[in-house]
Design a protein around this motif. Structure first.
Motif, short mmCIF file in Angstrom:
data_model
loop_
_atom_site.label_atom_id
_atom_site.label_comp_id
_atom_site.label_asym_id
_atom_site.label_seq_id
_atom_site.Cartn_x
_atom_site.Cartn_y
_atom_site.Cartn_z
N TRP A 281 32.86 32.10 -19.38
CA TRP A 281 33.93 33.08 -19.19
C TRP A 281 35.29 32.44 -19.45
N PRO B 282 41.27 38.46 -18.22
CA PRO B 282 41.80 37.22 -17.64
C PRO B 282 40.77 36.10 -17.70
N THR C 291 41.82 36.81 -6.76
CA THR C 291 40.93 37.19 -5.65
C THR C 291 41.46 36.65 -4.33
N GLU D 34 42.10 32.50 -13.43
CA GLU D 34 43.07 33.53 -13.05
C GLU D 34 42.43 34.57 -12.13
N THR D 35 41.17 34.91 -12.40
CA THR D 35 40.47 35.87 -11.55
C THR D 35 40.27 35.31 -10.15
N TYR E 22 40.08 42.52 -11.87
CA TYR E 22 38.83 41.77 -11.79
C TYR E 22 38.62 41.20 -10.40
N GLY E 23 39.71 40.80 -9.74
CA GLY E 23 39.58 40.28 -8.38
C GLY E 23 39.08 41.33 -7.42
N PRO F 86 43.98 40.40 -13.89
CA PRO F 86 43.45 39.51 -12.86
C PRO F 86 43.22 40.21 -11.52
N VAL G 86 35.41 41.69 -8.01
CA VAL G 86 34.70 40.54 -7.43
C VAL G 86 34.52 40.71 -5.93
N PHE H 132 38.64 32.89 -15.97
CA PHE H 132 37.92 32.77 -14.70
C PHE H 132 38.85 32.23 -13.60
#
Length: 286
Positions: A51, A64, A73, A68-69, A249-250, A246, A253, A66
């Protein structure tokens, strides 16, 4: 003291040492964490590296990296906005899933016990299994509204099918000879239900509950994305509209992590409540 008595006492002491002592011995950390944990960590590491590399070379505004994610998060976990959204979303999750379990388990056991009732309910179970749940959302909007009730109903509808079907299957897997034997010894219908049917179906019931948890989380997010732009679904739509990849995606997650945690808790409860069935199966295969 005779030699025979000495041998009997020695055998009894050996049995005591190898029996209860082993039963009380705590499980090693490897068994508690799972034998597949190293492979899962390796797979996750490969996924994270892939990723990171793909997002760095070919990623753009909407993808983004990994790292940055991960940073987003942890940033989300420190905001009150996320916890407020999780509180609102989990209200529907908890209430809806509780309704699914309270209604689904007895209904599944009854359908598995009485085949005549199953003929009337089977068609509705098949409809719930094959119907896309997103198609039910407009019906809920028109009949119930946009409040908590509609979100609870959708979560319950999402998860109750798994609970009913697995509970019914668990009752059908009970050996009919056990019921006939209980009746020959004068067992009442209540005793058959409490001592044979429910314990025998418990492993399948717990499996249905575990599968229903995942479906309940799916329903919770779907209804917020498609019907009510609020809570976690509202955050996803907001971050997507602002191109804050980001944070988007956070949020996803965090939702996935919550689902995995709930499924792990359900699996732990399944292991605790059905430990006797695994021991019985192991003894029967010897």
């Amino acid at each position: 003291m005779t030699t025979a008595t000495t041998h009997r006492r020695a055998r009894g002491a050996a049995t005591t040492r190898t029996g209860p002592v082993e039963a009380r011995r705590p499980c090693p950390p490897r068994r508690l964490l799972g034998a597949n944990l190293p492979y899962q960590l390796l797979t996750f590491a490969v996924f994270a590296v892939a990723w990171e590399a793909y997002a760095t070379v070919w990623g753009g505004l909407l993808l983004p990296t990994f790292t940055e994610t991960v940073g987003a998060t942890f940033q989300l976990l420190g905001t009150a906005e996320l916890w407020q959204a999780m509180y609102v979303s989990n209200q529907a999750l908890v209430i809806g899933f509780a309704i699914a379990v309270v209604i689904g388990v007895p209904l599944g056991i009854v359908l598995g016990r009485f085949r005549a009732l199953e003929r009337f309910a089977d068609v509705y179970l098949n409809i719930l299994l094959v119907t896309p749940m997103a198609a039910i959302i407009p019906l809920l909007m028109m009949s119930v509204g946009f409040g908590l009730a509609s979100r609870v109903i959708l979560v319950a509808v999402f998860s109750i099918v798994m609970v009913v079907v697995n509970s019914r299957t668990g009752v059908r897997q009970v050996d009919p000879s056990l019921i006939e034997m209980a009746r020959s010894f004068g067992a009442t219908e209540r005793q058959i239900w409490t001592r044979i049917l429910f314990p025998g179906a418990l492993p399948a019931i717990m499996t249905g509950i575990r599968l229903g948890v995942g479906r309940a989380v799916t329903g919770m997010v779907l209804v917020e994305l498609l019907m009510v732009s609020a809570a976690l679904g509202g955050l996803i739509l907001e971050y997507r509209g602002l191109f804050r990849a980001p944070m988007l995606y956070g949020t996803i997650v965090i939702i996935v992590a919550e689902a995995l945690l709930l499924i792990s808790l359900a699996r732990w409860g399944e292991h605790r409540l059905t430990r006797w069935s695994k021991a019985t199966t192991a003894r029967s295969t010897r």
